[in-house]
Design a protein around this motif. Structure first.
Motif, PDB file in Angstrom:
ATOM      1  N   ASN A  30      48.320  68.647  26.008  1.00  0.00           N
ATOM      2  CA  ASN A  30      49.550  67.870  25.416  1.00  0.00           C
ATOM      3  C   ASN A  30      48.697  66.681  25.710  1.00  0.00           C
ATOM      4  O   ASN A  30      49.005  65.123  25.040  1.00  0.00           O
ATOM      5  N   SER A  31      48.100  65.879  26.706  1.00  0.00           N
ATOM      6  CA  SER A  31      47.570  65.250  27.634  1.00  0.00           C
ATOM      7  C   SER A  31      46.287  64.582  27.572  1.00  0.00           C
ATOM      8  O   SER A  31      45.354  65.854  27.551  1.00  0.00           O
ATOM      9  N   MET A  32      46.482  62.971  27.151  1.00  0.00           N
ATOM     10  CA  MET A  32      44.261  62.787  27.336  1.00  0.00           C
ATOM     11  C   MET A  32      44.575  61.497  27.964  1.00  0.00           C
ATOM     12  O   MET A  32      45.232  61.172  28.291  1.00  0.00           O
ATOM     13  N   SER A  49      47.677  59.164  27.902  1.00  0.00           N
ATOM     14  CA  SER A  49      48.699  59.622  26.893  1.00  0.00           C
ATOM     15  C   SER A  49      49.317  60.911  27.403  1.00  0.00           C
ATOM     16  O   SER A  49      48.397  61.988  27.569  1.00  0.00           O
ATOM     17  N   ALA A  50      50.726  61.242  28.170  1.00  0.00           N
ATOM     18  CA  ALA A  50      51.202  62.217  28.041  1.00  0.00           C
ATOM     19  C   ALA A  50      51.141  63.409  27.294  1.00  0.00           C
ATOM     20  O   ALA A  50      50.889  64.311  27.194  1.00  0.00           O
ATOM     21  N   SER A  51      51.589  62.431  25.935  1.00  0.00           N
ATOM     22  CA  SER A  51      52.171  63.795  24.908  1.00  0.00           C
ATOM     23  C   SER A  51      51.893  62.355  23.699  1.00  0.00           C
ATOM     24  O   SER A  51      51.840  61.004  23.805  1.00  0.00           O
ATOM     25  N   ARG A  72      45.499  66.139  18.464  1.00  0.00           N
ATOM     26  CA  ARG A  72      44.037  65.994  18.685  1.00  0.00           C
ATOM     27  C   ARG A  72      43.473  64.615  19.249  1.00  0.00           C
ATOM     28  O   ARG A  72      42.601  64.922  19.739  1.00  0.00           O
ATOM     29  N   GLU A  73      44.075  63.507  18.779  1.00  0.00           N
ATOM     30  CA  GLU A  73      43.162  62.288  18.633  1.00  0.00           C
ATOM     31  C   GLU A  73      43.426  61.206  19.665  1.00  0.00           C
ATOM     32  O   GLU A  73      44.598  61.219  19.390  1.00  0.00           O
ATOM     33  N   PHE A  74      42.807  60.200  20.302  1.00  0.00           N
ATOM     34  CA  PHE A  74      42.874  59.383  21.349  1.00  0.00           C
ATOM     35  C   PHE A  74      42.015  58.070  20.863  1.00  0.00           C
ATOM     36  O   PHE A  74      40.709  59.151  21.571  1.00  0.00           O
ATOM     37  N   SER A  75      42.038  57.342  20.560  1.00  0.00           N
ATOM     38  CA  SER A  75      41.103  56.211  20.976  1.00  0.00           C
ATOM     39  C   SER A  75      41.477  55.214  21.790  1.00  0.00           C
ATOM     40  O   SER A  75      42.414  55.528  22.074  1.00  0.00           O
ATOM     41  N   LEU A  76      40.166  54.622  21.878  1.00  0.00           N
ATOM     42  CA  LEU A  76      40.064  53.081  22.730  1.00  0.00           C
ATOM     43  C   LEU A  76      39.249  52.198  22.392  1.00  0.00           C
ATOM     44  O   LEU A  76      38.081  51.941  21.141  1.00  0.00           O
TER      45      LEU A  76
END
Lengths: 114, 114
Positions: A30-32, A49-51, A72-76
């Motif tokens: 869930n978290s990233m 990102s908690a969710s 699935r994805e978390f961008s910076l």
């Protein structure tokens, strides 16, 4: 399972250029999280990102933006890179319900800003 | 917010001797304390963690102790071996069922002398 993957592995930017660091995980977490690691400074949290659909600032968010595109994805994103952003960037994921707060890290992106 | 201090920043011990790394935290609400090991050029990996309802936890040659009253926790490595050489990070978070910030210490570079 690939775990946590990051692209690119290395990047050189000029001051003022923009770029997006990509992170994906296939563990259904869930978290990233996004961290930066500077020599002697340990790991500092930029954003997390908690969710899916939520993001929160960490210790050093200035100069960065994030997007939790899906589970699935978390961008910076660096909108206007500065030499002070030269660092190694790590993405991580966790799932408190199944694995406590253990963070699983990606291999890192080494960024140099000239 | 949470602040985690870690000492020493570097530690050199004779192979076979014990190594102790200490951390203090500031937020009395923190209840999850992981330790990560990072080998040169690699990603951090969890080696042991402890929750606030436990005073000590052991896993083979590694142990962690927690003193909630004094807000400090320590990593103990016994019978050190060359493969223990790495940077070790402590961390603290409020844990729980939802994602929370995990704040890392600045790291301890452990060297094992043959």
């Amino acid at each position: 399972n690939a775990g946590v993957t990051q692209t690119p592995k290395f990047q050189v930017l000029k001051t003022g250029q923009s770029m997006t660091l990509q992170c994906a995980q296939d563990m259904n977490h869930n978290s990233m999280y996004w961290y930066r690691q500077d020599p002697g400074m340990g790991l500092r949290l930029i954003y997390y990102s908690a969710s899916e659909g939520t993001t929160d600032k960490g210790e050093v968010p200035n100069g960065y933006n994030v997007s939790r595109l899906n589970k699935r994805e978390f961008s910076l994103r660096l909108e206007s890179a500065a030499p002070s952003q030269t660092s190694v960037y790590f993405c991580a994921s966790s799932d408190q319900r199944r694995a406590g707060n253990e963070q699983f890290f990606g291999p890192g992106t080494r960024l140099t800003v000239l | 917010g949470e602040n985690v201090e870690q000492h020493p920043s570097t530690l050199s011990v004779q192979e076979g001797d014990s190594a102790v790394i200490k951390c203090t935290y500031s937020d009395s609400a923190s209840n999850y304390f992981p330790w990560y090991k990072q080998e040169l050029g690699k990603r951090p990996q969890l080696i042991i963690d402890i929750r606030s309802n436990v005073g000590e936890k052991k896993d083979q040659r590694i142990a962690v102790t927690l003193n909630k009253t004094a807000k400090h926790f320590s990593l103990h490595i016994t019978e050190t071996q060359p493969e223990d050489s790495a940077v070790y990070f402590c961390a603290a978070s409020t844990g729980g069922s939802s994602a929370s910030k995990i704040i890392f210490g600045s790291g301890t570079r452990l060297s094992i002398r043959p």
